[in-house]
Write a protein that holds these residues in place. Structure first.
Motif, PDB file in Angstrom:
ATOM      1  N   THR A   6       0.726  -1.197  -0.088  1.00 53.19           N
ATOM      2  CA  THR A   6      -0.103  -0.021   0.016  1.00 53.19           C
ATOM      3  C   THR A   6       0.980   1.337   0.106  1.00 53.19           C
ATOM      4  OG1 THR A   6      -0.048   0.170   2.360  1.00 53.19           O
ATOM      5  CG2 THR A   6      -1.471  -1.101   1.336  1.00 53.19           C
ATOM      6  N   ASN A   7       2.087   0.979  -0.304  1.00 48.39           N
ATOM      7  CA  ASN A   7       2.911   2.177  -0.020  1.00 48.39           C
ATOM      8  C   ASN A   7       3.099   3.004  -1.348  1.00 48.39           C
ATOM      9  OD1 ASN A   7       3.890   1.182   2.604  1.00 48.39           O
ATOM     10  ND2 ASN A   7       5.760   0.185   1.594  1.00 48.39           N
ATOM     11  N   TYR A   8       3.168   4.382  -1.014  1.00 51.57           N
ATOM     12  CA  TYR A   8       3.249   5.370  -1.926  1.00 51.57           C
ATOM     13  C   TYR A   8       4.611   6.110  -1.995  1.00 51.57           C
ATOM     14  CZ  TYR A   8      -1.482   5.308  -2.946  1.00 51.57           C
ATOM     15  OH  TYR A   8      -2.837   5.233  -3.689  1.00 51.57           O
ATOM     16  N   VAL A   9       5.378   6.576  -3.017  1.00 52.23           N
ATOM     17  CA  VAL A   9       6.516   7.330  -2.759  1.00 52.23           C
ATOM     18  C   VAL A   9       6.334   8.564  -3.312  1.00 52.23           C
ATOM     19  CG1 VAL A   9       9.067   7.567  -3.328  1.00 52.23           C
ATOM     20  CG2 VAL A   9       7.864   5.393  -2.737  1.00 52.23           C
ATOM     21  N   ASN A  10       6.605   9.824  -2.426  1.00 52.06           N
ATOM     22  CA  ASN A  10       6.849  11.071  -3.191  1.00 52.06           C
ATOM     23  C   ASN A  10       5.361  11.440  -3.573  1.00 52.06           C
ATOM     24  OD1 ASN A  10       7.597  13.706  -3.360  1.00 52.06           O
ATOM     25  ND2 ASN A  10       8.404  13.436  -5.534  1.00 52.06           N
ATOM     26  N   THR A  11       4.279  11.185  -2.781  1.00 51.42           N
ATOM     27  CA  THR A  11       2.871  11.351  -3.018  1.00 51.42           C
ATOM     28  C   THR A  11       2.123  12.179  -1.778  1.00 51.42           C
ATOM     29  OG1 THR A  11       2.887   9.309  -4.516  1.00 51.42           O
ATOM     30  CG2 THR A  11       0.764   9.982  -3.759  1.00 51.42           C
ATOM     31  N   PHE A  12       1.157  12.825  -2.080  1.00 53.44           N
ATOM     32  CA  PHE A  12       0.181  13.576  -1.298  1.00 53.44           C
ATOM     33  C   PHE A  12      -1.180  13.024  -1.438  1.00 53.44           C
ATOM     34  CE2 PHE A  12      -2.103  17.038   0.568  1.00 53.44           C
ATOM     35  CZ  PHE A  12      -1.437  17.008   1.984  1.00 53.44           C
ATOM     36  N   ASN A  46       4.704   9.723  15.215  1.00 51.93           N
ATOM     37  CA  ASN A  46       5.843   9.526  14.648  1.00 51.93           C
ATOM     38  C   ASN A  46       6.014   9.786  13.282  1.00 51.93           C
ATOM     39  OD1 ASN A  46       6.963   7.433  16.797  1.00 51.93           O
ATOM     40  ND2 ASN A  46       4.993   6.872  16.364  1.00 51.93           N
ATOM     41  N   PRO A  47       5.978  11.301  12.948  1.00 52.42           N
ATOM     42  CA  PRO A  47       5.714  11.379  11.540  1.00 52.42           C
ATOM     43  C   PRO A  47       7.385  10.888  10.637  1.00 52.42           C
ATOM     44  CG  PRO A  47       6.165  13.501  12.830  1.00 52.42           C
ATOM     45  CD  PRO A  47       6.042  12.222  13.999  1.00 52.42           C
ATOM     46  N   TYR A  48       6.953  10.303   9.452  1.00 47.60           N
ATOM     47  CA  TYR A  48       7.946   9.800   8.671  1.00 47.60           C
ATOM     48  C   TYR A  48       8.942   8.894   9.214  1.00 47.60           C
ATOM     49  CZ  TYR A  48       6.819  14.277   5.963  1.00 47.60           C
ATOM     50  OH  TYR A  48       5.960  14.850   5.025  1.00 47.60           O
ATOM     51  N   VAL A  49       8.044   8.109  10.096  1.00 47.46           N
ATOM     52  CA  VAL A  49       9.058   6.782  10.635  1.00 47.46           C
ATOM     53  C   VAL A  49       8.314   5.657   9.971  1.00 47.46           C
ATOM     54  CG1 VAL A  49       9.157   5.492  12.914  1.00 47.46           C
ATOM     55  CG2 VAL A  49       9.550   8.035  12.898  1.00 47.46           C
ATOM     56  N   TYR A  50       7.068   5.509   9.788  1.00 50.52           N
ATOM     57  CA  TYR A  50       6.546   4.169   9.298  1.00 50.52           C
ATOM     58  C   TYR A  50       6.165   4.618   7.748  1.00 50.52           C
ATOM     59  CZ  TYR A  50       6.269   3.245  14.201  1.00 50.52           C
ATOM     60  OH  TYR A  50       6.364   2.884  15.479  1.00 50.52           O
ATOM     61  N   SER A  51       5.898   3.340   7.175  1.00 52.87           N
ATOM     62  CA  SER A  51       5.565   3.154   5.649  1.00 52.87           C
ATOM     63  C   SER A  51       4.013   3.094   5.781  1.00 52.87           C
ATOM     64  CB  SER A  51       5.985   2.125   4.821  1.00 52.87           C
ATOM     65  OG  SER A  51       5.672   1.001   5.515  1.00 52.87           O
ATOM     66  N   HIS A 100       1.230  12.697   3.697  1.00 54.27           N
ATOM     67  CA  HIS A 100       2.397  13.008   2.676  1.00 54.27           C
ATOM     68  C   HIS A 100       3.201  11.564   2.674  1.00 54.27           C
ATOM     69  CE1 HIS A 100       6.381  14.355   1.590  1.00 54.27           C
ATOM     70  NE2 HIS A 100       5.697  14.561   0.427  1.00 54.27           N
ATOM     71  N   HIS A 101       3.533  11.170   1.674  1.00 56.05           N
ATOM     72  CA  HIS A 101       4.582   9.873   1.727  1.00 56.05           C
ATOM     73  C   HIS A 101       5.773  10.566   1.188  1.00 56.05           C
ATOM     74  CE1 HIS A 101       1.451   7.004   1.897  1.00 56.05           C
ATOM     75  NE2 HIS A 101       0.833   7.869   1.586  1.00 56.05           N
ATOM     76  N   ASN A 102       7.067  10.532   1.834  1.00 57.49           N
ATOM     77  CA  ASN A 102       8.034  11.144   1.383  1.00 57.49           C
ATOM     78  C   ASN A 102       9.122  10.194   0.214  1.00 57.49           C
ATOM     79  OD1 ASN A 102       9.369   9.324   2.861  1.00 57.49           O
ATOM     80  ND2 ASN A 102      10.117  10.592   4.404  1.00 57.49           N
ATOM     81  N   SER A 103      10.188  10.937   0.128  1.00 59.23           N
ATOM     82  CA  SER A 103      10.864   9.922  -0.982  1.00 59.23           C
ATOM     83  C   SER A 103      11.332   8.634  -0.684  1.00 59.23           C
ATOM     84  CB  SER A 103      12.018  10.807  -1.410  1.00 59.23           C
ATOM     85  OG  SER A 103      13.137  10.826  -0.205  1.00 59.23           O
ATOM     86  N   GLU A 104      11.057   8.249   0.605  1.00 60.67           N
ATOM     87  CA  GLU A 104      11.545   6.826   1.203  1.00 60.67           C
ATOM     88  C   GLU A 104      10.058   6.151   1.413  1.00 60.67           C
ATOM     89  OE1 GLU A 104      13.876   7.367   4.712  1.00 60.67           O
ATOM     90  OE2 GLU A 104      15.162   8.729   3.689  1.00 60.67           O
ATOM     91  N   GLY A 105       9.124   6.663   1.105  1.00 61.66           N
ATOM     92  CA  GLY A 105       7.906   5.908   1.415  1.00 61.66           C
ATOM     93  C   GLY A 105       7.190   6.040   2.908  1.00 61.66           C
TER      94      GLY A 105
END
Length: 137
Positions: A6-12, A46-51, A100-105
């Motif tokens: 269900t992961n996205y990369v660089n997506t809002f 935990n922002p930007y810790v988990y996919s 927001h999914h960052n470049s690392e998902g």
């Protein structure tokens, strides 16, 4: 065995078109924690810790009382079928939060009324998709 994600990369993920609130609301506490409560706590603390996969399976594991020993096996079984992604989350459909999914998902939450939310909407380097509607058109 094929594993789905269900992961996205660089997506809002924007709030749903039919989201009833114009300002984000923390999901109300009930006796039993709801999916919205679990997701909100995990991501907001935990922002930007988990996919997305970590969050979706983590909440499923809590709801289904899966022990630490069983988690890896159960996670593989869980993702052997396609699962609903965060576009179907009550946080984006009902409570006014974008993901927001960052470049690392990895995922973070942004209230619909926040400056950051608007920045993501205006950022052409970020893919955008809307959360699913609650009702059919």
């Amino acid at each position: 065995m094929k594993l789905h994600t269900t992961n996205y990369v660089n997506t809002f993920i924007e709030v749903a078109e039919d989201c009833p609130v114009s300002q984000a609301q923390v999901p109300p506490e009930k006796k039993e924690k709801t999916l919205a409560n679990l997701q909100y706590e995990k991501i907001s603390r935990n922002p930007y810790v988990y996919s997305s996969d970590d969050i979706i399976f983590g909440c499923y594991a809590i709801k289904n009382d899966i022990s630490e020993n069983e988690k890896q096996k159960e996670r593989e079984k869980f993702f052997s079928k396609g699962q609903a992604c965060l576009r179907s989350s009550p946080l984006a459909k009902r409570y006014g939060f974008g993901f927001h999914h960052n470049s690392e998902g990895k995922v973070a939450l942004f209230p619909v009324e926040s400056k950051e939310y608007q920045q993501f909407l205006n950022d052409n380097s970020v893919k955008k998709t809307k959360a699913m509607r609650s009702k059919r058109k």
